[in-house]
Motif scaffolding. Structure first.
Motif, mmCIF file in Angstrom:
data_model
loop_
_atom_site.group_PDB
_atom_site.id
_atom_site.type_symbol
_atom_site.label_atom_id
_atom_site.label_comp_id
_atom_site.label_asym_id
_atom_site.label_seq_id
_atom_site.Cartn_x
_atom_site.Cartn_y
_atom_site.Cartn_z
ATOM 1 N N ARG A 22 0.826 -1.211 0.000
ATOM 2 C CA ARG A 22 0.000 0.000 0.000
ATOM 3 C C ARG A 22 0.862 1.263 0.000
ATOM 4 N NH1 ARG A 22 -4.182 -2.346 -2.082
ATOM 5 N NH2 ARG A 22 -5.426 -3.605 -0.647
ATOM 6 N N SER A 338 -9.203 -1.529 -3.466
ATOM 7 C CA SER A 338 -8.391 -2.668 -3.049
ATOM 8 C C SER A 338 -7.266 -2.958 -4.038
ATOM 9 C CB SER A 338 -9.260 -3.919 -2.903
ATOM 10 O OG SER A 338 -9.789 -4.315 -4.164
ATOM 11 N N TRP A 377 -5.738 2.940 3.809
ATOM 12 C CA TRP A 377 -5.991 1.494 3.845
ATOM 13 C C TRP A 377 -5.796 1.016 5.283
ATOM 14 C CZ3 TRP A 377 -3.197 3.784 -0.194
ATOM 15 C CH2 TRP A 377 -3.819 3.714 -1.458
#
Length: 378
Positions: A22, A338, A377
């Motif tokens: 991420r 995602s 996230w």
């Protein structure tokens, strides 16, 4: 199609356990002054090759520890042993040689030092020095993921000159190039690599009228060249091991905080987002030169990870975190959150000269990426 109206709706998407992460990075880092001095001393005969390598080892170790400290899960050697992000790798392929070019590469208001590469024999990959470079990084990565960066095979076609008589056809040349990369990928894997990135500036030729002049110089139509580039990459990575992540970074040039190309991804979007069999794409989106997020509509694969380069590596000022989060939200209208991650738009030193910011600013930038990603996230 809007897939998420706001980021909070998908905050349950946890941090990725596999790369790209991420919060990630492209690869190159500013060369420490100690390495710059050591390279000058080596060229002058003041220190030996072994002494230079020891200094590089020490500075890479220090840098890796700093990367861990700022919260990155993937660590690189900063490309500290290289002068160029691409030439150093390519000229150590069998059949490829570096040479002193008549002029450097023209960037916006600045030119690099002269350097070129040429194909003088059949292309192959055998005993490449960067395998040992990777092994050193792997040995100090610990529980973190060691990321290796090499130029895309397209860069040899894009920057290399093929001497007369070496290849009888383009098909033979591209076949040998792809086979050499297959061997390279397997060799890095055997050395322990599970995260490999192909860096590629050739796609920028499709983004602007200036780039189309380059395409014409190759004697190709845009459609022919897009297919050639995609086929070469896909053939090169076709037999990679299942647990090896291969990403691609697409760049518009990065030298002393300037650039060579501009324009959005539109003209090559379908090929880039739906025609390349990579696991992830690192994309420049740090300013208006990169266009909007609309081309992301061509992302069809649910397993393709898109790393948004929204934080610039060219200047030291930190972006407003809320601005970055809003831009991630805009991108999530085209690609599920995602499948998105965050990084700087490029490395900090694609060549040994580096961008126009300090090491402290560099580390703050990377820390900034980590903090914003951790907020998005959760």
């Amino acid at each position: 199609m809007v897939q998420h109206s706001n980021l909070e709706e998908t905050s349950s998407q946890l941090q990725r356990k596999n790369p790209p992460f991420r919060a990630d990075q492209v690869g190159s880092l500013l060369r420490p002054e100690r390495i710059k001095k050591a390279r000058i001393d080596k060229a002058a005969g003041i220190i030996t090759t072994e002494q230079l390598r020891q200094i590089e080892n020490e500075e890479i170790t220090r840098s890796v520890e700093k990367q861990k400290e700022v919260g990155l899960e993937a660590v690189t050697d900063g490309e500290f042993r290289r002068a160029w992000w691409h030439f150093d790798f390519l000229e150590n392929l069998d059949g490829v040689e570096g040479y002193q070019a008549e002029s450097g590469i023209q960037f916006h208001n600045v030119t690099t030092k002269p350097r070129g590469i040429k194909v003088t024999g059949k292309i192959d990959f055998t005993n490449h020095p960067m395998l040992e470079d990777y092994r050193f990084l792997h040995g100090i990565a610990g529980v973190h993921t060691a990321k290796m960066t090499i130029p895309s095979p397209n860069m040899l076609f894009f920057r290399g000159k093929v001497e007369d008589g070496v290849y009888s056809s383009e098909e033979e040349y591209q076949h040998d190039l792809a086979q050499a990369y297959k061997k390279a990928i397997q060799a890095f894997y055997d050395a322990g690599c599970r995260y490999l990135q192909l860096d590629d500036t050739s796609w920028a030729a499709f983004f602007s009228e200036k780039g189309h002049e380059q395409i014409q110089a190759f004697g190709k139509t845009p459609d022919e060249l897009r297919k050639l580039f995609a086929d070469t990459v896909n053939e090169s990575i076709a037999d990679r091991p299942e647990d090896l992540t291969v990403t691609m970074h697409i760049c518009r040039g990065n030298f002393q905080s300037t650039w060579t190309a501009e324009g959005g991804y539109d003209a090559a979007a379908e090929t880039i987002f739906d025609g390349l069999n990579v696991d992830g794409l690192f994309l420049e989106f740090d300013d208006e030169r990169s266009g909007g997020f609309e081309p992301l509509r061509y992302v069809k694969r649910p397993d393709l990870q898109i790393v948004l380069g929204l934080v610039t590596s060219k200047f030291g000022e930190l972006e407003n975190p809320d601005d970055i989060k809003r831009r991630i939200e805009k991108a999530a209208k085209y690609v599920d959150l995602s499948q998105l991650s965050l990084s700087p738009q490029c490395g900090f030193a694609s060549t040994e000269e580096g961008n126009l910011l300090t090491e402290e600013q560099q580390w703050e930038k990377l820390k900034h990426v980590v903090h914003i990603a951790n907020d998005v996230w959760k």
